[in-house]
Design a protein around this motif. Structure first.
Motif, PDB file in Angstrom:
ATOM      1  N   ARG A 215      -0.510 -22.180  12.068  1.00 34.37           N
ATOM      2  CA  ARG A 215      -1.759 -21.445  12.324  1.00 34.37           C
ATOM      3  C   ARG A 215      -1.421 -19.955  12.405  1.00 34.37           C
TER       4      ARG A 215
ATOM      5  N   TRP B 202      -1.838 -28.537   7.711  1.00 35.44           N
ATOM      6  CA  TRP B 202      -2.834 -27.543   8.149  1.00 35.44           C
ATOM      7  C   TRP B 202      -3.267 -26.634   7.007  1.00 35.44           C
TER       8      TRP B 202
ATOM      9  N   HIS C 208       1.372 -25.926  16.742  1.00 32.60           N
ATOM     10  CA  HIS C 208       0.494 -25.490  15.645  1.00 32.60           C
ATOM     11  C   HIS C 208       1.153 -24.369  14.838  1.00 32.60           C
TER      12      HIS C 208
ATOM     13  N   CYS D  76      -1.163 -30.654  21.713  1.00 37.33           N
ATOM     14  CA  CYS D  76      -2.152 -30.925  20.671  1.00 37.33           C
ATOM     15  C   CYS D  76      -2.721 -29.601  20.201  1.00 37.33           C
ATOM     16  N   GLU D  77      -2.403 -29.212  18.982  1.00 38.30           N
ATOM     17  CA  GLU D  77      -2.913 -27.959  18.397  1.00 38.30           C
ATOM     18  C   GLU D  77      -2.618 -26.772  19.302  1.00 38.30           C
TER      19      GLU D  77
ATOM     20  N   GLU E 241       0.113 -32.344  12.088  1.00 41.32           N
ATOM     21  CA  GLU E 241      -0.994 -31.457  11.725  1.00 41.32           C
ATOM     22  C   GLU E 241      -0.511 -30.145  11.103  1.00 41.32           C
TER      23      GLU E 241
END
Ligand SMILES: *Cc1c(COP(=O)(O)O)cnc(C)c1O
Length: 380
Positions: A214, A248, A211, A176-177, A244
């Protein structure tokens, strides 16, 4: 891309910026090209189907959490459709089998219950089992699929060797992330537990929670990790299914100040809601960034932002500004495209925010407006 928010015809409104979405997709395309992995969009996190012609140019398809997402994937993107549910149902399984390319069972019991029916409907469908590597460094229990007593995925203790020869793939989803170091930990646990079964498979699906988009994500290392995994396992196909990371930092939620009151501090009431429109700010929880704002007390004028519902805790946080706010000012919440409108509710009958696209030339198109009917039609 800048836009004159004061000119918006109404608020609240989510605005997805296509240029930023394509930038994310280009990075994923690089991962795909350099690692050989296939990447599919997890609709759970981002399902703005007006962008799917663009998304489909870069990704291999979608991963769906059940019948409705699978239908959307087939109807609006029509590339690969992978469908996983914690449990499938008798009255949905046949339609799911018909429109899916891959079906992922959560337990051997579900496999035994539905395998023959699924294959009878769709003989070429690929069948996978989600396993639980029982390793996770997920930051929040609510979002930890490998936590204590997790129902998500089959643990090694519950694994059933008798189904291995019928499986095309293994799936796990444990992040998660997170950055690639977390994936490396999960992979190590996955291979330690399920390594004996990998080489008979056509693919392994590494789930989501990467992620990738990011700024501090180690993309080069991800590519290496995938290449090394493929090299260890006869060039097996690897899937990633981020949600995500696709959405993002691709856009904003714009709201308006409706009233300002003072009850020990200044409180601005907005025409949006943390509870109904920004649910992860309460569930995760986290404080969304607001454009041109500082922390409470950092700039001259501090306000608590509250939603236009009767829930006392419908609070976005405290923000400060150089100038005092006035009624009608636009408040721009950053990064509100993933895990927002896919989770929206009409709690309190509050209006759902419109969905808009900003194209690379700066042109805004409102693709969906919601009204009273959307509230009424979910009730009776
Ligand atoms: C939620 C979920 C994803 C997507 O996760 P992100 O954190 O949005 O990348 C992928 N696969 C499964 C099985 C999921 O439950």
């Amino acid at each position: 891309m800048s836009i004159d928010f004061s000119q918006l015809p109404h608020t609240p409104m989510y605005i997805c910026e296509l240029a930023r979405l394509e930038k994310n997709l280009q990075l994923m395309q690089r991962v795909k090209n350099e690692s050989g992995a296939k990447i599919i969009l997890a609709l759970k996190g981002f399902a703005m189907w007006s962008t799917f012609d663009v998304v489909g140019n870069y990704l291999q398809g979608c991963t769906a959490s059940g019948l409705h997402e699978a239908k959307l994937a087939r109807e609006k993107m029509d590339k690969e459709v992978h469908t996983y549910s914690p449990a499938f149902k008798d009255d949905e399984i046949e339609e799911i089998a018909r429109i899916s390319d891959d079906i992922v069972f959560n337990s051997p019991a579900q496999f035994h219950r539905y395998y023959a029916r699924v294959k009878a409907i769709n003989p070429t469908i690929k069948v996978s089992l989600r396993v639980n590597p029982e390793y996770s460094s997920s930051p929040v229990d609510l979002y930890n699929p490998c936590g204590l007593y997790s129902r998500l995925g089959t643990t090694l203790a519950n694994f059933d060797e008798s189904i291995v020869s019928k499986l095309d793939g293994l799936n796990f989803h444990a992040l998660c992330e997170q950055n690639v170091d977390a994936l490396e930990g999960v992979l190590e646990a996955f291979e330690a537990k399920f390594g004996a079964y990998i080489d008979g498979m056509h693919y392994v699906n590494f789930g989501g929670g990467h992620h990738i988009t990011r700024v501090d994500y180690d993309v080069d290392r991800l590519i290496e990790v995938i290449q090394n995994f493929k090299a260890r396992h006869n060039n097996i196909t690897v899937y990633l299914e981020p949600g995500e990371a696709v959405g993002w930092q691709t856009g904003v939620l714009v709201a308006s100040v409706l009233d300002i009151i003072d009850n020990g501090m200044k409180i601005a009431i907005l025409d949006t809601s943390a509870e109904a429109h920004m649910p992860d700010t309460l569930a995760m929880p986290y404080r969304a960034m607001v454009r041109h704002s500082g922390e409470a007390g950092e700039k001259a004028h501090t306000y608590r932002f509250g939603g236009n519902t009767c829930l006392a805790g419908d609070i976005m946080g405290e923000y400060s500004f150089d100038e005092p706010l006035t009624i009608g000012d636009k408040i721009i919440f950053e990064d509100q495209i993933h895990y927002t409108f896919v989770k929206n509710t009409t709690f309190n009958g509050i209006k759902l925010p419109s969905l808009a696209l900003l194209d690379p030339k700066g042109e805004l198109t409102i693709v969906h407006e919601f009204g009273y009917e959307d509230y009424r039609n979910r009730l009776s």
